[in-house]
Write a protein that holds these residues in place. Structure first.
Motif, PDB file in Angstrom:
ATOM      1  N   ASP A  68     -24.775  -1.936  22.701  1.00  0.00           N
ATOM      2  CA  ASP A  68     -23.611  -2.943  22.853  1.00  0.00           C
ATOM      3  C   ASP A  68     -24.387  -4.214  23.827  1.00  0.00           C
ATOM      4  O   ASP A  68     -25.065  -4.320  24.359  1.00  0.00           O
ATOM      5  CB  ASP A  68     -22.682  -2.482  23.575  1.00  0.00           C
ATOM      6  N   GLN A 116      -9.273 -10.148  26.424  1.00  0.00           N
ATOM      7  CA  GLN A 116      -9.969  -9.111  25.283  1.00  0.00           C
ATOM      8  C   GLN A 116     -11.455  -9.324  25.584  1.00  0.00           C
ATOM      9  O   GLN A 116     -12.001 -10.322  25.735  1.00  0.00           O
ATOM     10  CB  GLN A 116      -9.574  -9.547  23.911  1.00  0.00           C
ATOM     11  N   LYS A 161     -16.489  -5.237  17.924  1.00  0.00           N
ATOM     12  CA  LYS A 161     -15.532  -4.533  18.665  1.00  0.00           C
ATOM     13  C   LYS A 161     -14.856  -5.669  19.558  1.00  0.00           C
ATOM     14  O   LYS A 161     -15.214  -6.398  20.242  1.00  0.00           O
ATOM     15  CB  LYS A 161     -15.973  -3.501  19.563  1.00  0.00           C
ATOM     16  N   VAL A 162     -13.332  -5.436  19.439  1.00  0.00           N
ATOM     17  CA  VAL A 162     -12.450  -6.266  20.164  1.00  0.00           C
ATOM     18  C   VAL A 162     -11.465  -5.323  21.159  1.00  0.00           C
ATOM     19  O   VAL A 162     -11.091  -4.559  20.416  1.00  0.00           O
ATOM     20  CB  VAL A 162     -11.734  -7.321  19.576  1.00  0.00           C
ATOM     21  N   LEU A 163     -11.846  -5.262  22.314  1.00  0.00           N
ATOM     22  CA  LEU A 163     -11.205  -4.391  23.362  1.00  0.00           C
ATOM     23  C   LEU A 163     -10.238  -5.021  24.219  1.00  0.00           C
ATOM     24  O   LEU A 163     -10.709  -6.001  24.747  1.00  0.00           O
ATOM     25  CB  LEU A 163     -12.202  -3.396  23.775  1.00  0.00           C
ATOM     26  N   SER A 164      -9.247  -4.405  24.634  1.00  0.00           N
ATOM     27  CA  SER A 164      -8.522  -4.879  25.922  1.00  0.00           C
ATOM     28  C   SER A 164      -9.486  -4.473  27.190  1.00  0.00           C
ATOM     29  O   SER A 164     -10.044  -3.506  27.041  1.00  0.00           O
ATOM     30  CB  SER A 164      -7.109  -4.212  26.055  1.00  0.00           C
ATOM     31  N   HIS A 175      -8.716  -3.860  29.896  1.00  0.00           N
ATOM     32  CA  HIS A 175      -8.302  -2.679  30.438  1.00  0.00           C
ATOM     33  C   HIS A 175      -8.845  -1.288  30.055  1.00  0.00           C
ATOM     34  O   HIS A 175      -8.887  -0.174  30.536  1.00  0.00           O
ATOM     35  CB  HIS A 175      -6.772  -2.581  30.523  1.00  0.00           C
ATOM     36  N   ASP A 176      -9.344  -1.400  28.876  1.00  0.00           N
ATOM     37  CA  ASP A 176      -9.969  -0.159  28.010  1.00  0.00           C
ATOM     38  C   ASP A 176     -11.067   0.016  28.326  1.00  0.00           C
ATOM     39  O   ASP A 176     -11.746   1.205  28.205  1.00  0.00           O
ATOM     40  CB  ASP A 176      -9.562  -0.111  26.665  1.00  0.00           C
ATOM     41  N   ILE A 177     -11.709  -1.119  28.671  1.00  0.00           N
ATOM     42  CA  ILE A 177     -13.287  -0.948  28.550  1.00  0.00           C
ATOM     43  C   ILE A 177     -13.930  -1.090  30.184  1.00  0.00           C
ATOM     44  O   ILE A 177     -14.994  -0.891  30.442  1.00  0.00           O
ATOM     45  CB  ILE A 177     -13.962  -1.911  27.673  1.00  0.00           C
ATOM     46  N   ASP A 195      -5.158  -9.889  31.259  1.00  0.00           N
ATOM     47  CA  ASP A 195      -5.095  -9.027  30.356  1.00  0.00           C
ATOM     48  C   ASP A 195      -6.092  -9.202  29.030  1.00  0.00           C
ATOM     49  O   ASP A 195      -5.567  -9.111  27.881  1.00  0.00           O
ATOM     50  CB  ASP A 195      -3.678  -8.595  29.557  1.00  0.00           C
TER      51      ASP A 195
END
Lengths: 278, 776, 151
Positions: free
Chosen positions: A162, A134, A144-147, A149-151, A132
């Motif tokens: 990006d 980041q 940007k800091v994203l999980s 699983h979101d990206i 999981d």
């Protein structure tokens, strides 16, 4: 050797890189962010990749960090796979990495390059899916800091402008028991027929797979079934096969039916080796 | 013997470890142009149009060539246009060629050429090609110019048909109590020499055609360019530096023709054409495929009585050397076993696959897979130990071959002895299957092989020896140094014969067809035999000349003189003599008078008593001698997922005499390695358009370090009486038994009969019925 | 910029060359510097024949742009003189055609530098990056082990 020409830039600061990327995109120049660059070189020579400009991010400090802070392991996207293996801060990643391409090539292939690759195995992402992690991305609007699983859905969903900077993994996962098996069509070299990584967190098992579909994935549904103690091992494995995403690869490495056979064996091996209660 | 047998370091060794060894592509000049091909993306299609006007206007472009008005080519049958015209017949076939200043410019222009195709149905296997009424790859087969020993069948896809009719097959079946019948197949694959093929051509204003090429056959390049394009033979000068691996693949003449045409199109300027790896795999000729049907009959004691064999060779789109492999396979069709009644039809089939070049073993490892698997099936049915079955049927002096050659102790090696040694080395007594754990077993398989070399009956080899003023010798032979170390072995033979220090023999590595005496082709494990024979004659010539000059100098009869240690001296008093350095450029008396002059040794060899095979029965002598061998492979096999590791591989070959021990073992181990990769992993995967889906080294995968087994190599020494120091050819033989032995090991391990290559875990799974049991 | 004039440090010599962005290090070594020891075998990073040493590590020079090599120390086979591994390759008959040899030696040389105590598994991991089609790898194994053991 690439027969097409392109501009080559090697910014030393992140700011410079982001601005450069923005400018080039405003000029409508096809631009590629480049760290190891092996895919541009190998696909470019057979007309499967082309670019008008390259931004080499290897000299950007943020892309080269490797270390532990209070909570996390941070790995820069421009780190070569061999560097990551040598430091061995993340044993599961070391194991996955050490089976990618070959040792010399891994001195050039980078973490970010493998995760963002067109060639769809992208095996280096598997450990991050399991933990999981980041994803840290720099863009025109800042960091940007994203999980993950979101990206990461089949591939990393980067927006225009990006740059993948780093991956951050909670330290608590680094010592979890794991097993990673790469099965090839034959013997020890070549693309994966299937690469499967499993991590045991508490009593639960997590699995992520590459080479089975034309993208790497981790599936909650699959894990629920594998951890369902009301089912026998064989029931779990047979049920998992029914809920896997598609399409199943059917290519020179192996037919889809054979891949199912191999996957079942691998799941069995993983469940037994990691002593998942059945 | 002082030098023979020793592991003398190869003469070019230091250049090779210092990066100084030069191969064709290492030669470059500023004025050199680059050629780039446009190749077919389909297996079979009509070319509707080729549009190259835009490409011609690209920067640096000097010329663009297409196939119109080019003569048909082909070594035995003229069926192949150098650039496809009207139709493409295989994926990768060259259609157009751009000549430009730089490789990048050539590629950019090639990418700009647009070709329209109309797809045609694809002949995707030799069995398909053999069906009556199928698509014809060459509808005009009957019109092609052909050599005498080609037997094409117009109106079919049969480029050549070779028959073996030995004994009485009906009688054979009557004597047979047990019969087995089985079919086998595998697709074409590739040689994968690490140096991709490269040719450079330049035509000077005086009309001299200079070709430099990575080839096993520069003398054939010369002959064929003269024949196809009506150039004067003497004006064609072909140079071959070191070659970076060949394995038969560089015995075909292909890229040289394109380099020549490219240079001609730009007024004779030097043009280089270098294959990419993809072109080397697709466009240049490949390793032949096969569909085979074997039927054996044996009496109650397990003695073979009859063999009926059909080989459908996948020659691909053009017959080229596949036709010769078809013949070689017929000549040795049964494997190394004595059978009185043999009926064999060996067909060179046209398909829409890349066409075939020779491949190390020249059809023998391929046919051996089919034969050796069938023998195991027979052993099973007869309940005889497969090793015993082979031993009791092993070919022996006094037996006849399928082409009815009566063998003697010199012309065939000792196969029973090879088998006996194999039995020890593979620890046969331990059992064919040994349990290792719950899920793994060790399993063993064995095979045998034989091979003669069916090269041209009048193939020549020549050697010239010159001296340096220090008494050292320069050795010039047309053998190409493709990695086999043959030229070092020649130096050893010369050192042995002249009883001199091998370090004082200098070997010219590069061959040029203008000044190097011809060696037909560096193929078929014939370098040492033929060039060695020529060399020994040249050595005699040198000895004779030295003694002639020395005789008056030493005031002794020639017969009383001896040559050794770079001196000529009196046999009974070695202290009286002259050093080479004082005699090989003439002997000068104290007063200045001189006699003799420069000594130049010459020797040549031509094969003797080789005869064409009878077109109806195959009777004839196809080659001088048969090398035999016995092989074993041991695997560790996983009973659950059918994966396996190669543990040990054994080759026992009757080599006659070991000339250079480490070099000979290296040849055998290297051949075994290629054989195991071919048997276990390497193949072309074709789609329905006849496209090869894996034309890169990441999808077409040779063996890597650590995937290899432990090698056990041993030799039996039955001298071939007419060969230099009794040595038999050995360059190919390590390969021959590997597919059969691995196939037998895995069939035993998995408990199913495996009939295809490569022997992947997926094949085993499928053969075990995995596919039917799978659900999706 | 599509072309660059760059400085390369090759075999401890400084070279100034003008290259396209798209030129690989292999192409520049061979075509501009005349160092033909590194060989093209696939131009795709698969075979290892073009292996050189960059800052102490093996590198497939077909996978590196020349512009990426600025500021780095490049050693090619021409830069090795009488090293134990070269001698070991000769003595052990660790090559036949010799085409893969410069790449193999550069990889072995880097391994010896980085891991003088490499075990069999480490050797396998490193050396499976190169293809040798002539030998069966047995002789190469003997060569590298003879050097590692000496140290």
């Amino acid at each position: 050797m690439l027969s097409f020409d392109f501009d080559y830039y090697k910014p030393v600061t992140l700011k410079e890189a982001v601005q450069l990327l923005e400018t080039l995109e405003q000029q409508e120049k096809k631009t590629m962010v480049f760290s190891g660059g092996t895919e541009l070189i190998t696909l470019g020579r057979i007309d499967l990749s082309i670019t008008e400009a390259v931004i080499d991010i290897k000299d950007i400090q943020e892309c080269r960090v490797m270390g532990l802070n209070e909570k996390n392991l941070v790995l820069g996207s421009a780190l070569s796979l061999t560097k990551i293996e040598k430091a061995n801060l993340f044993p599961l990643l070391t194991k996955v990495s050490s089976e990618i391409a070959d040792h010399t090539a891994r001195g050039k292939i980078t973490l970010g390059g493998n995760i963002c690759a067109k060639i769809f195995y992208r095996e280096a992402v598997l450990p991050f899916l399991l933990t999981d992690s980041q994803v840290i991305i720099a863009g025109a609007k800042g960091i940007k800091v994203l999980s993950i699983h979101d990206i990461f859905h089949e591939e990393l969903q980067l927006e225009k402008g990006d740059i993948l900077l780093q991956l951050e993994t909670e330290k608590s996962f680094l010592g979890s028991p794991f097993l990673c098996i790469k099965r090839r069509q034959q013997w020890n070299s070549g693309y994966p027929l299937i690469t499967i990584c499993a991590l045991k967190v508490g009593n639960e098992i997590r699995v992520a797979i590459s080479g089975f579909c034309p993208f790497p994935f981790r599936s909650k549904v699959v894990e629920e079934i594998l951890n369902n103690d009301r089912l026998s091992l064989e029931e779990r494995i047979n049920t998992v096969i029914e809920v896997l995403p598609g399409p199943i690869l059917n290519d020179v490495e192996g037919s889809s039916k054979y891949r199912v056979f191999v996957l079942k064996n691998l799941l069995r091996e993983i469940m037994m080796s990691l002593k998942v209660e059945v | 013997m002082k030098v023979i047998g020793k592991s003398v370091i190869r003469k070019e060794a230091f250049d090779k470890v210092n990066g100084r060894a030069l191969y064709t592509n290492d030669y470059h000049s500023v004025s050199m142009l680059s050629a780039k091909l446009v190749i077919s993306p389909y297996g079979h299609a009509r070319i509707i149009s080729i549009e190259y006007k835009d490409a011609l206007n690209m920067p640096g472009v000097r010329a663009i060539l297409t196939g119109a008005h080019l003569p048909l080519t082909g070594e035995s049958l003229r069926d192949r246009p150098p650039l496809a015209y009207d139709k493409v017949r295989y994926h990768g076939e060259a259609i157009a060629m751009v000549v430009a200043d730089t490789p990048s410019q050539a590629k950019n222009a090639a990418d700009r050429i647009t070709i329209q195709y109309e797809l045609l149905p694809v002949v995707n296997s030799p069995t398909e090609a053999f069906q009556p009424g199928t698509i014809l790859v060459h509808p005009k087969l009957g019109d092609y110019v052909k050599e005498q020993d080609m037997n094409p069948v117009p109106g079919t896809n049969i480029a050549s048909h070779v028959k073996i009719r030995k004994g009485n097959i009906e009688e054979g079946w009557k004597e047979s109590e047990t019969t087995v019948e089985a079919s086998f197949s595998f697709a074409p694959s590739d040689h994968v020499a690490m140096e991709t093929r490269c040719s450079i051509a330049e035509i000077s204003p005086d009309g001299n055609v200079h070709i430099m090429t990575s080839s096993q056959a520069p003398f054939m390049v010369k002959q064929l360019i003269a024949a196809y394009f009506h150039e004067d033979l003497g004006k064609i000068i072909v140079t071959t530096p070191l070659v970076g691996g060949a394995y038969g693949g560089k015995a075909s003449v292909q890229l040289e023709l394109l380099a020549y045409l490219a240079s001609k199109a730009v007024g004779g300027k030097p043009v280089k054409i270098l294959n990419t790896r993809e072109e080397d795999i697709l466009t240049s000729p490949c390793h032949i495929g096969l569909d085979a049907k074997i039927k054996f009959g044996a009496d109650q004691n397990g003695m073979l009585k009859a063999a009926e064999i059909q080989y459908l060779w996948d020659g691909g789109a053009y017959s080229d050397k596949a036709a010769d492999m078809t013949r070689a396979a017929a000549a040795d069709c049964t494997g190394p076993y004595h059978i009185d009644n043999v009926w064999c039809d060996s067909y060179c089939m046209y398909t829409n696959h890349p066409y075939a070049a020779p491949f190390r073993g020249f059809s023998h490892s391929e046919l051996s897979f089919a034969i050796e698997r069938t023998l195991n099936l027979l052993a099973e049915k007869l309940k005889i130990d497969p090793l015993e079955l082979r031993r009791q049927n092993a070919i022996l002096p006094g037996n006849t071959t399928p082409t009815q050659v009566l063998l003697n102790k010199s012309s065939v090696g000792n196969l029973p002895k090879c088998i006996d040694r194999l039995k020890e080395l593979i620890q046969w007594e331990e059992g064919q299957v040994v349990e290792v754990s719950d899920r793994t077993i060790r399993a063993k398989g064995i095979s045998c092989s034989w091979k003669t070399s069916t090269i041209e009956a009048n193939a020549p080899s020549g050697v010239i020896l010159t001296f340096n003023r220090d008494g050292s010798i320069n050795l010039m032979s047309g053998v190409i140094e493709i990695g086999t170390g043959t030229k070092t072995v020649l130096a050893q033979i010369l050192a042995e014969r002249l009883k001199m220090d091998v370090d004082k023999i200098h070997v010219r590595m590069e061959v040029d067809t203008q000044t190097t005496p011809e060696h037909w082709k560096t193929v078929a494990s014939r370098g040492t035999f033929m060039a060695g024979k020529a060399l020994l004659e040249a050595a005699e010539d040198v000895i004779k000349q030295i003694k002639e000059v020395a005789s008056p100098v030493l005031r002794a009869e020639k017969n009383d003189l001896e040559v050794a240690n770079s001196r000529v001296f009196l046999k009974d008093n070695p202290s009286i003599g002259v050093d080479f350095k004082d005699i090989v450029y003439g002997y000068q008396f104290p007063n200045g008078n001189s006699i003799g002059g420069q000594i130049i040794g010459r020797g040549n060899y031509i094969l003797r008593r080789i005869s064409r095979m009878n077109p109806e029965t195959g009777e004839g002598r196809p080659g001088p001698e048969w090398t035999v061998g016995a092989y074993g492979v041991e695997v560790e096999f996983d009973k659950i997922d059918y994966t396996y590791r190669l543990l040990r591989a054994v080759s026992v070959i009757d080599i006659g005499t070991v000339l250079n021990e480490k070099a000979a073992k290296g040849q055998v181990m290297g051949a075994m390695s290629i054989g195991l990769a071919f048997a276990g992993r390497e193949t072309f995967y074709f789609d329905e358009f006849g496209r090869v889906l894996n034309p890169q080294l990441r999808t077409y995968r040779p063996l890597r370090y650590g995937e290899n087994p432990e090698y056990l190599v041993d030799f039996v020494l039955t001298p071939q009486l007419d060969a230099p120091y009794g040595a038999r050819g050995v360059g190919e033989h390590g390969l021959l038994g590997m597919p059969g032995a691995l196939g037998n090991a895995l069939s035993t391990a998995a408990g199913v009969s495996l009939h295809h290559l490569p022997l992947t875990p997926e094949l085993i799974w499928r053969t075990k019925g995995g596919e039917e049991n799978a659900f999706l | 910029m599509k072309t660059h004039t760059i400085v390369l440090n090759v075999n401890r010599e400084i070279h100034m060359v003008t290259v396209r962005s798209a030129d690989t290090l292999l192409y520049v070594l061979r075509s501009k510097l005349g160092l033909t020891g590194a060989k093209p075998g696939c131009l795709n990073g698969d075979c290892g024949a073009c292996t050189v040493n960059v800052d102490g590590w093996p590198m497939k020079s077909c996978l590196m742009l020349a512009v990426e090599a600025v500021g780095k120390k490049i050693t090619t086979i021409e830069g090795l003189k009488d090293t134990p591994i070269q001698q070991a390759f000769v003595e052990n008959f660790a090559f036949q055609c010799g085409y893969c040899t410069p790449g193999f030696i550069m990889n072995c040389h880097s391994l010896i530098e980085q891991h003088p105590d490499a075990d069999d598994e480490k050797i396998r991991e490193w050396l499976e990056s190169n293809i040798c089609r002539c030998t069966g790898y047995e002789e190469i194994k003997n060569a590298i082990k003879s050097v590692l053991n000496k140290d």
